[in-house]
Design a protein around this motif. Structure first.
Motif, short mmCIF file in Angstrom:
data_model
loop_
_atom_site.label_atom_id
_atom_site.label_comp_id
_atom_site.label_asym_id
_atom_site.label_seq_id
_atom_site.Cartn_x
_atom_site.Cartn_y
_atom_site.Cartn_z
N ILE A 93 0.72 -1.16 0.04
CA ILE A 93 0.01 -0.08 0.10
C ILE A 93 0.84 1.27 -0.02
CG2 ILE A 93 -1.59 1.45 1.11
CD1 ILE A 93 -2.70 -1.49 2.38
N GLN A 94 0.94 2.03 -1.20
CA GLN A 94 1.65 3.14 -1.36
C GLN A 94 0.67 4.45 -0.92
OE1 GLN A 94 4.21 3.00 -4.66
NE2 GLN A 94 4.17 0.84 -4.78
N GLY A 95 1.41 5.21 -0.08
CA GLY A 95 0.40 6.28 0.23
C GLY A 95 0.01 7.24 -0.93
N ALA A 96 1.03 7.34 -1.87
CA ALA A 96 0.68 8.38 -3.08
C ALA A 96 -0.51 7.96 -3.75
CB ALA A 96 1.89 8.51 -4.03
N VAL A 97 -1.00 6.79 -3.69
CA VAL A 97 -2.06 6.32 -4.36
C VAL A 97 -3.40 5.68 -3.36
CG1 VAL A 97 -1.22 5.92 -6.65
CG2 VAL A 97 -0.81 4.28 -5.09
N ASN A 98 -2.99 6.23 -2.11
CA ASN A 98 -4.02 5.68 -1.34
C ASN A 98 -4.91 6.73 -0.50
OD1 ASN A 98 -5.24 3.35 0.10
ND2 ASN A 98 -3.95 3.97 1.82
N ASP A 99 -4.87 7.83 -1.20
CA ASP A 99 -5.67 9.11 -0.80
C ASP A 99 -6.23 9.68 -2.01
OD1 ASP A 99 -6.47 11.22 0.55
OD2 ASP A 99 -4.64 12.24 0.73
N ARG A 100 -7.64 9.68 -1.80
CA ARG A 100 -8.61 9.96 -3.05
C ARG A 100 -8.02 11.50 -3.17
NH1 ARG A 100 -14.30 11.57 -2.90
NH2 ARG A 100 -14.97 11.44 -5.40
N GLY A 101 -7.91 11.95 -4.46
CA GLY A 101 -7.53 13.19 -4.70
C GLY A 101 -6.00 13.66 -5.15
N THR A 102 -5.36 12.92 -4.51
CA THR A 102 -3.69 12.81 -4.87
C THR A 102 -3.52 12.58 -6.26
OG1 THR A 102 -3.23 12.44 -2.34
CG2 THR A 102 -1.59 12.04 -3.95
N VAL A 103 -2.71 13.27 -6.81
CA VAL A 103 -2.20 13.29 -8.06
C VAL A 103 -0.80 12.48 -7.81
CG1 VAL A 103 -1.29 14.11 -10.24
CG2 VAL A 103 -3.27 15.21 -9.08
N ALA A 104 -0.38 11.54 -8.51
CA ALA A 104 0.89 10.66 -8.32
C ALA A 104 1.34 10.32 -9.65
CB ALA A 104 0.45 9.41 -7.68
N ARG A 105 2.44 10.26 -9.96
CA ARG A 105 3.36 9.70 -11.01
C ARG A 105 3.44 8.17 -10.64
NH1 ARG A 105 8.19 12.03 -14.19
NH2 ARG A 105 9.44 10.12 -14.86
N VAL A 106 3.17 7.32 -11.48
CA VAL A 106 3.21 5.88 -11.27
C VAL A 106 3.98 5.04 -12.67
CG1 VAL A 106 1.87 3.95 -11.01
CG2 VAL A 106 0.99 6.12 -10.30
N THR A 107 4.92 4.54 -12.02
CA THR A 107 5.92 3.78 -13.05
C THR A 107 5.51 2.20 -12.71
OG1 THR A 107 7.30 5.42 -13.23
CG2 THR A 107 7.96 3.05 -14.09
N GLY A 108 5.07 1.35 -13.80
CA GLY A 108 4.84 0.02 -13.53
C GLY A 108 4.63 -0.77 -15.01
N LYS A 109 4.27 -2.17 -14.93
CA LYS A 109 4.19 -2.60 -16.05
C LYS A 109 2.66 -2.93 -16.52
CE LYS A 109 5.01 -7.46 -16.15
NZ LYS A 109 5.62 -8.53 -16.35
N VAL A 110 2.30 -2.75 -17.63
CA VAL A 110 0.84 -2.95 -18.10
C VAL A 110 0.86 -4.44 -18.40
CG1 VAL A 110 -0.71 -2.38 -19.81
CG2 VAL A 110 0.90 -0.47 -19.10
N GLU A 111 -0.33 -4.84 -17.78
CA GLU A 111 -0.78 -6.09 -18.09
C GLU A 111 -2.38 -6.02 -18.27
OE1 GLU A 111 0.36 -8.79 -14.75
OE2 GLU A 111 2.56 -8.53 -15.24
N VAL A 112 -2.79 -7.32 -18.67
CA VAL A 112 -4.26 -7.27 -18.97
C VAL A 112 -4.85 -8.53 -18.22
CG1 VAL A 112 -6.34 -7.43 -20.52
CG2 VAL A 112 -4.19 -6.13 -21.28
N TYR A 113 -5.56 -8.49 -17.21
CA TYR A 113 -6.45 -9.42 -16.39
C TYR A 113 -7.79 -9.69 -16.98
CZ TYR A 113 -7.63 -12.44 -12.52
OH TYR A 113 -8.02 -13.50 -11.89
N PHE A 114 -8.01 -10.75 -17.81
CA PHE A 114 -9.38 -10.96 -18.28
C PHE A 114 -9.65 -9.34 -19.24
CE2 PHE A 114 -9.11 -14.08 -15.16
CZ PHE A 114 -9.58 -15.31 -15.82
N THR A 115 -10.54 -8.59 -18.64
CA THR A 115 -10.93 -7.43 -19.28
C THR A 115 -10.34 -6.29 -18.46
OG1 THR A 115 -13.11 -7.59 -18.07
CG2 THR A 115 -13.14 -8.60 -20.11
N THR A 116 -9.60 -6.51 -17.61
CA THR A 116 -9.20 -5.34 -16.66
C THR A 116 -7.83 -5.17 -17.21
OG1 THR A 116 -10.57 -5.97 -14.75
CG2 THR A 116 -8.57 -4.43 -14.43
#
Length: 212
Positions: A93-116
């Motif tokens: 759980i990373q604080g930068a994406v655990n607070d509604r409204g916060t704008v975050a820079r996110v780096t990660g790998k794109v994956e498709v899980y069924f339709t998500t």
């Protein structure tokens, strides 16, 4: 037009309303700095998944579902200025994406899980906090059922037809309107008791569009 990277700006806003039509609370000036490196629009990823799947990307978006809000494995959503959102799944759980409204820079790998569409193995850094919450795109139930809204913050209104547990982490609120059906899938971590609603109630739900 795309702004140069790693550049500081000051902006004053006039004549612009929120996504729901209200005047903005402030007009600035607002100071911001564009990111260094390459930032990809989420709409670009969602529009060409074969190209972006298994690629490591950086997006900048506002949190509209905090990663710890649903209970179980961390899972949340951010949405950027392109008008599309994406799921952040797994990890800590990373604080930068655990607070509604916060704008975050996110780096990660794109994956498709069924339709998500997901970003996994990500790191998130806050770039702006205490921001007004993102406004949902208001749609009819038939419109909401389109796959074009996968990952996007949407809102619709319908009449409840059934309420049932979905595993140990969610409740499904089946609903109908205009001859079309939809399910409001509510994580138990949100603290909304299913007894708060009854079949026949007309409710408005907001969340990330998706199919399962």
């Amino acid at each position: 037009a795309q702004l140069p990277s790693a550049t500081s700006y000051s902006a004053t806003v006039t004549g612009v309303t929120s996504a729901t039509g209200e005047p903005l609370a402030g007009t600035g000036p607002f100071a911001f700095q564009t990111a260094s490196g390459t930032v990809v629009d989420i709409a670009t990823i969602q529009g060409d998944l074969p190209t972006w799947t298994n690629q490591t990307v950086t997006v900048i978006g506002q949190t509209f579902i905090p990663v710890a809000s649903r209970g179980g494995t961390p899972s949340g959503y951010v949405q950027d200025g392109s008008g599309r959102g994406i799921n952040l799944f797994g990890g800590s759980i990373q604080g930068a994406v655990n607070d509604r409204g916060t704008v975050a820079r996110v780096t990660g790998k794109v994956e498709v899980y069924f339709t998500t569409t997901e970003m996994t193995g990500y790191t998130a850094t806050a770039v702006a906090t205490v921001q007004p919450p993102l406004g949902a795109r208001v749609l009819t139930v038939p419109q909401s059922n389109s796959s074009q809204w996968e990952g996007t913050y949407i809102e619709t209104t319908a009449d409840l037809t059934a309420i049932a547990a979905s595993g140990s982490s969610n409740y499904n609120y089946d609903a109908t309107d205009g001859g079309a059906n939809i399910t409001f899938r509510v994580g138990n971590g949100l603290g909304i008791p299913p007894t708060q609603f009854a079949v026949g109630d007309r409710v408005t739900g907001r969340g990330a569009g998706g199919a399962y």
